[in-house]
Write an enzyme that holds these catalytic residues in place. Structure first.
Site, mmCIF file in Angstrom:
data_model
loop_
_atom_site.group_PDB
_atom_site.id
_atom_site.type_symbol
_atom_site.label_atom_id
_atom_site.label_comp_id
_atom_site.label_asym_id
_atom_site.label_seq_id
_atom_site.Cartn_x
_atom_site.Cartn_y
_atom_site.Cartn_z
ATOM 1 C CG ASP A 33 -2.189 0.996 1.036
ATOM 2 O OD1 ASP A 33 -2.326 1.584 0.000
ATOM 3 O OD2 ASP A 33 -2.814 1.247 2.117
ATOM 4 C CG ASN A 81 -7.954 -1.977 -4.987
ATOM 5 O OD1 ASN A 81 -7.138 -2.690 -4.712
ATOM 6 N ND2 ASN A 81 -8.289 -0.970 -4.169
HETATM 7 C C1 IPE Z 1 -5.507 -2.838 -0.354
HETATM 8 O O1 IPE Z 1 -4.986 -1.179 -0.199
HETATM 9 C C2 IPE Z 1 -5.482 -3.377 -1.349
HETATM 10 C C3 IPE Z 1 -3.957 -3.398 -2.095
HETATM 11 C C4 IPE Z 1 -2.791 -3.213 -1.552
HETATM 12 C C5 IPE Z 1 -3.943 -4.158 -3.238
HETATM 13 P P1 IPE Z 1 -6.305 -0.126 -0.481
HETATM 14 O O2 IPE Z 1 -5.528 0.987 -0.775
HETATM 15 O O3 IPE Z 1 -7.340 -0.766 -1.591
HETATM 16 O O4 IPE Z 1 -6.985 -0.431 0.920
HETATM 17 P P2 IPE Z 1 -7.879 0.760 1.736
HETATM 18 O O5 IPE Z 1 -8.834 1.103 0.637
HETATM 19 O O6 IPE Z 1 -7.078 1.918 2.288
HETATM 20 O O7 IPE Z 1 -8.490 -0.043 3.012
HETATM 21 C C1 IPE Z 2 -1.687 0.039 -3.288
HETATM 22 O O1 IPE Z 2 -1.400 1.494 -3.219
HETATM 23 C C2 IPE Z 2 -2.021 -0.168 -4.491
HETATM 24 C C3 IPE Z 2 -3.495 -0.818 -4.732
HETATM 25 C C4 IPE Z 2 -4.122 -0.777 -4.002
HETATM 26 C C5 IPE Z 2 -3.599 -1.147 -6.281
HETATM 27 P P1 IPE Z 2 -2.626 2.699 -3.113
HETATM 28 O O2 IPE Z 2 -2.921 3.051 -4.685
HETATM 29 O O3 IPE Z 2 -3.666 2.046 -2.520
HETATM 30 O O4 IPE Z 2 -1.873 4.020 -2.546
HETATM 31 P P2 IPE Z 2 -2.370 5.053 -1.683
HETATM 32 O O5 IPE Z 2 -3.177 4.173 -0.302
HETATM 33 O O6 IPE Z 2 -3.494 5.524 -2.451
HETATM 34 O O7 IPE Z 2 -1.279 5.897 -1.216
HETATM 35 MG MG MG Z 3 -4.144 2.325 -0.560
#
Ligand code: IPE
Ligand code: IPE
Ligand code: MG
Length: 254
Positions: A33, A81
């Site tokens: 993340d 997502n």
């Molecule tokens: C969790 O991250 C999913 C992945 C890393 C693929 P998210 O960014 O989607 O999670 P939330 O929405 O902050 O809980």
């Molecule tokens: C994790 O990084 C990747 C996916 C969930 C696909 P994020 O895209 O959620 O990054 P933040 O949380 O917005 O910084």
């Molecule tokens: Mg995230």
């Protein structure tokens, strides 16, 4: 088949004592993340964060091997997502398709088997094709396993397992009293795979976001403030050291 050599990654890891390494986790799962924040902090588009994130996978695979990790599970895309802007979702699948096409040969040369876990049928066709080719090419490998969780949700996985068990009972293949934790686990996408010993979440968020809900019952959790594109082999080593100093009691007293 050339297996990963110590020279190919971090020889600095040799400073870990063998007795310490023996206590390192064998299955590590990572909620990767913080890609969006990494990009935003640099005035870049979020998709650049995902691109930078994909570049971190190789050094982490090499480090995992040197640390004795046999299964590395990476959470790439959750069932939630899809709520993101369409352009971001499309760019994530483009990256995954490219990564799968470009890296398969190298993963094969390292003896790594790859599995994509989740509802793959909902992905764009070109991505599904790349995934099938990659899994087939690497299916014979036995050195270690890399799992990409894509369009994966822990709740959906549990519902799916329940449906499959119900079908088996309906078709007379299973008795109701044969449904137990073992038979339930076998119906999960992870099948007979051991549960993760350690779950790492980068970017400081203290939640599991629908990842491996059943399998994490007794996993150790580690949250780091580091954003995934900055997560280094040394960070993985520190996480393993931290894990090796914990006591997993599984409900017992010592
Ligand atoms: C969790 O991250 C999913 C992945 C890393 C693929 P998210 O960014 O989607 O999670 P939330 O929405 O902050 O809980
Ligand atoms: C994790 O990084 C990747 C996916 C969930 C696909 P994020 O895209 O959620 O990054 P933040 O949380 O917005 O910084
Ligand atoms: Mg995230």
């Amino acid at each position: 088949m050339t297996e990963l050599s110590p020279e190919s990654s971090m020889s600095s890891f040799s400073r870990d004592r063998d007795d310490e390494k023996e206590r390192f986790p064998k299955h590590v799962a990572v909620i990767m993340d913080g890609n969006g924040r990494w990009a935003t902090q640099r005035g870049m588009d979020r998709t650049m964060g995902h691109f930078a994130a994909s570049k971190m996978i190789k050094p982490i695979i090499l480090a995992a091997d040197e640390l004795g990790i046999k299964i590395l599970s990476l959470f790439c895309f959750s069932t939630e997502n899809w709520r993101r802007p369409q352009l971001e979702v499309e760019s994530l699948f483009d990256l995954l398709t490219q990564y799968t096409r470009l890296e398969s040969d190298e993963l094969d040369s390292w003896g790594i088997r790859v599995k994509f876990i989740g509802d793959i049928k909902k992905l764009p066709e070109r991505t599904q094709l790349a995934i099938q080719e990659c899994e087939a090419l690497l299916a014979h490998n036995t050195h270690s396993q890399l799992n990409f969780f894509v369009n994966y949700g822990g709740r959906a996985e549990i519902v799916n397992a329940a449906k499959e068990l119900a079908e088996d009972v309906k078709n007379g293949l299973l008795n109701l009293d044969e449904i137990d934790e073992q038979s339930f686990s076998r119906k999960l996408f992870t099948g007979n795979m051991p549960d993760p010993d350690l779950i790492i979440r980068t970017s400081g968020e203290q939640r599991v976001s629908n990842f491996l809900l059943w399998q994490l019952a007794y996993s150790e959790l580690l949250v780091t403030e580091t954003l995934w594109p900055d997560f280094s082999p040394e960070d993985l080593r520190k996480a393993c050291l931290d894990y090796s100093r914990r006591f997993r009691r599984f409900g017992d007293v010592s």
